[in-house]
Design an enzyme around this catalytic site. Structure first.
Site, mmCIF file in Angstrom:
data_model
loop_
_atom_site.group_PDB
_atom_site.id
_atom_site.type_symbol
_atom_site.label_atom_id
_atom_site.label_comp_id
_atom_site.label_asym_id
_atom_site.label_seq_id
_atom_site.Cartn_x
_atom_site.Cartn_y
_atom_site.Cartn_z
ATOM 1 N N HIS A 82 0.856 -1.203 0.000
ATOM 2 C CA HIS A 82 0.000 0.000 0.000
ATOM 3 C C HIS A 82 0.888 1.249 0.000
ATOM 4 C CE1 HIS A 82 1.254 0.602 4.107
ATOM 5 N NE2 HIS A 82 1.028 -0.678 4.289
HETATM 6 O O1 LIG Z 1 5.555 -0.600 13.736
HETATM 7 P P1 LIG Z 1 4.195 -0.644 13.110
HETATM 8 O O2 LIG Z 1 3.052 -0.740 14.055
HETATM 9 O O3 LIG Z 1 3.999 0.413 12.086
HETATM 10 O O4 LIG Z 1 4.196 -2.051 12.314
HETATM 11 C C1 LIG Z 1 3.084 -2.320 11.514
HETATM 12 C C2 LIG Z 1 3.556 -2.670 10.136
HETATM 13 O O5 LIG Z 1 4.292 -1.584 9.637
HETATM 14 P P2 LIG Z 1 5.795 -1.784 9.171
HETATM 15 O O6 LIG Z 1 6.502 -2.490 10.306
HETATM 16 O O7 LIG Z 1 5.725 -2.635 7.943
HETATM 17 O O8 LIG Z 1 6.258 -0.405 8.942
HETATM 18 C C3 LIG Z 1 2.368 -2.907 9.246
HETATM 19 O O9 LIG Z 1 2.848 -3.232 7.938
HETATM 20 P P3 LIG Z 1 2.286 -2.363 6.706
HETATM 21 O O10 LIG Z 1 3.051 -2.849 5.501
HETATM 22 O O11 LIG Z 1 0.823 -2.676 6.627
HETATM 23 O O12 LIG Z 1 2.567 -0.935 7.032
HETATM 24 C C4 LIG Z 1 1.554 -4.059 9.783
HETATM 25 O O13 LIG Z 1 0.426 -4.237 8.956
HETATM 26 C C5 LIG Z 1 1.127 -3.757 11.212
HETATM 27 O O14 LIG Z 1 0.457 -4.892 11.715
HETATM 28 C C6 LIG Z 1 2.339 -3.500 12.070
HETATM 29 O O15 LIG Z 1 3.193 -4.609 11.958
HETATM 30 P P4 LIG Z 1 3.602 -5.441 13.262
HETATM 31 O O16 LIG Z 1 4.478 -6.527 12.725
HETATM 32 O O17 LIG Z 1 2.321 -5.918 13.844
HETATM 33 O O18 LIG Z 1 4.364 -4.510 14.156
#
Ligand SMILES: O=P(O)(O)O[C@H]1[C@H](OP(=O)(O)O)[C@@H](OP(=O)(O)O)[C@H](O)[C@@H](O)[C@H]1OP(=O)(O)O
Length: 458
Positions: A82
């Protein structure tokens, strides 16, 4: 092809980057935080492709299209993260705590005053929703991909229903899918067309449906042991100490969560509003490299090579992609029309990273651990470059006078399949058959149900 303006700008940006490395001085263009190249999955797509800062619709056809004249593209699958989003509610809380800490900091330097005056505008309700920049990320990506692959991403294919859209159920992904479609509709001035897309979490959020991943990684904090160790290491402590000095507050008040929150505040203010926020003054390049490594450790152990189940949970998506490629190959060989010219699949960083890992991309010779920060300075597994917002893995099948060839393209740059030598020295993408042979074990195995069984039967 690149315009002259883009080429000049590209070289200028590259020259400035190398100067900054050699002279260790800030030469990033004004307005861009010195630490913008280290925001990992919170980073903009443009930092992975700096030429887009000059022309957001620039493409370099010679980079991704085969040099072989007799080739024509016959199918494209794009797995796309996304676009730019708000912080998740968990990180909003961390950012609010950091903002609170600064309120009690002494006046100090001017930027501390600016940070104290900064209004905390993020709320838990935002919870990762797509922002307007994220809409543009996908609209622009759609236009660039249509310029790179005009025979496939074409008005005719869109109107004939040969372009299929699939998305994760998360709002940021649904809205990104709609934005990608809007980009094409605007480009071709199509009116009165309805977007027909499928929500498919079995494929786009496979990690939620893989019991062994959910139990042994998702819910198991010990799977993040290396991350936790690094966050308590002297490297992170050093970041906290420097922040405490800059803010003139007791070191004990600056936790590792606060260090990460400052990093996120700088990253989100930049990605969402293109502001070089005063929060970015709180961290220098060394601090950012430490925080980047902490985030890459999380992705390595939760989505990458750290645990085998991380990549095996993407088997269902792997087979979905290759079964479609096989279907197109047999349609071409039988002389019939290709029913599905393009498949656009919109998901998350945690959709893309496990699949890239399964395919063997970005594997370092040594695993990323809490004690290998210095050794891994030049690591291949760097999510700032691999999975920024709108990151995309595009697999393109070409018909080259009867020979089918498959090319992998990540973020609009060609990727060589790891360990697959160029076919008989012929330039250009490998033969599709050679790619299938290279992944034979996965094609014949990689059974999602079996891999994801919590208690595998003997
Ligand atoms: O640290 P956050 O809460 O932002 O982590 C998110 C994930 O973000 P990312 O670590 O990839 O920057 C999010 O992935 P995204 O691609 O949808 O932005 C994920 O969906 C969300 O569940 C968080 O991941 P986590 O592994 O549960 O920390």
């Amino acid at each position: 092809m690149f315009t002259v303006k883009t080429i000049i700008a590209h070289f200028a940006l590259s020259y400035m980057f190398w100067c900054s490395l050699l002279l260790n001085v800030q030469t990033t263009p004004p307005g861009i935080p010195l630490i913008a190249n280290y925001f990992t999955t919170k980073g903009r797509y443009e930092e992975a492709n700096p030429y887009l800062l000059v022309d957001i619709l620039a493409v370099n056809k010679s980079l991704v299209n085969p040099p072989l004249e007799e080739c024509r593209e016959i199918h494209l699958t794009a797995i796309i993260r996304h676009g730019t989003r708000y912080p998740t509610s968990r990180n909003v809380q961390k950012m609010r705590d950091m903002h609170q800490l600064v309120q009690n900091a002494p006046e100090g330097k001017s930027w501390v005053r600016e940070v104290r005056q900064w209004k905390m505008w993020y709320t838990e309700e935002m919870d990762g929703r797509l922002v307007q920049k994220g809409v543009l990320d996908h609209q622009h990506l759609a236009i660039r991909l249509s310029k790179l692959f005009p025979l496939l991403l074409s008005k005719r294919n869109l109107q004939d229903g040969h372009i299929r859209f699939m998305t994760s159920s998360k709002h940021r992904c649904v809205n990104s899918t709609m934005s990608f479609y809007e980009g094409l509709v605007k480009l071709w001035d199509i009116k009165d067309e309805e977007l027909d897309f499928k929500v498919n979490d079995t494929l786009m959020r496979f990690f939620d449906h893989c019991a062994r991943f959910v139990e042994t990684v998702g819910k198991n904090q010990s799977a993040m042991a290396e991350v936790d160790k690094f966050i308590s290491s002297a490297f992170m402590e050093g970041v906290q100490k420097k922040m405490a000095d800059r803010l003139q507050v007791p070191f004990s008040n600056v936790t590792s969560d606060m260090a990460q929150a400052s990093f996120y505040l700088c990253a989100y203010e930049f990605a969402i509003k293109t502001i070089n926020s005063p929060w970015c003054q709180l961290l220098d390049t060394e601090d950012a490299l430490v925080l980047e490594y902490a985030n890459d450790l999380k992705q390595f152990w939760k989505r990458g090579y750290g645990q085998d189940i991380n990549s095996k949970s993407s088997c269902v998506l792997f087979h979905d992609v290759f079964s479609r490629l096989d279907r197109v190959a047999s349609e071409i060989r039988s002389g019939s029309d290709v029913t599905e010219a393009v498949t656009i699949q919109v998901g998350h960083a945690e959709t893309l990273l496990p699949l890239l890992t399964l395919l063997g991309f970005f594997k370092d010779s040594m695993p990323l651990t809490s004690s290998s920060y210095v050794k891994q300075r030049q690591r291949a597994f760097r999510t700032s470059k691999i999975s920024p917002y709108a990151a995309n893995l595009v697999l393109v099948l070409y018909d080259c006078s009867g020979d089918l060839r498959l090319q992998a393209v990540l973020n609009e740059k060609p990727l060589a399949f790891p360990g697959l030598s160029v076919h008989q020295g012929v330039e250009g993408p490998p033969l599709y058959q050679d790619v299938r042979e290279h992944y034979r074990d996965l094609l014949q195995g990689c059974n999602f149900e079996k891999e994801c069984q919590l208690f595998p039967s003997k």
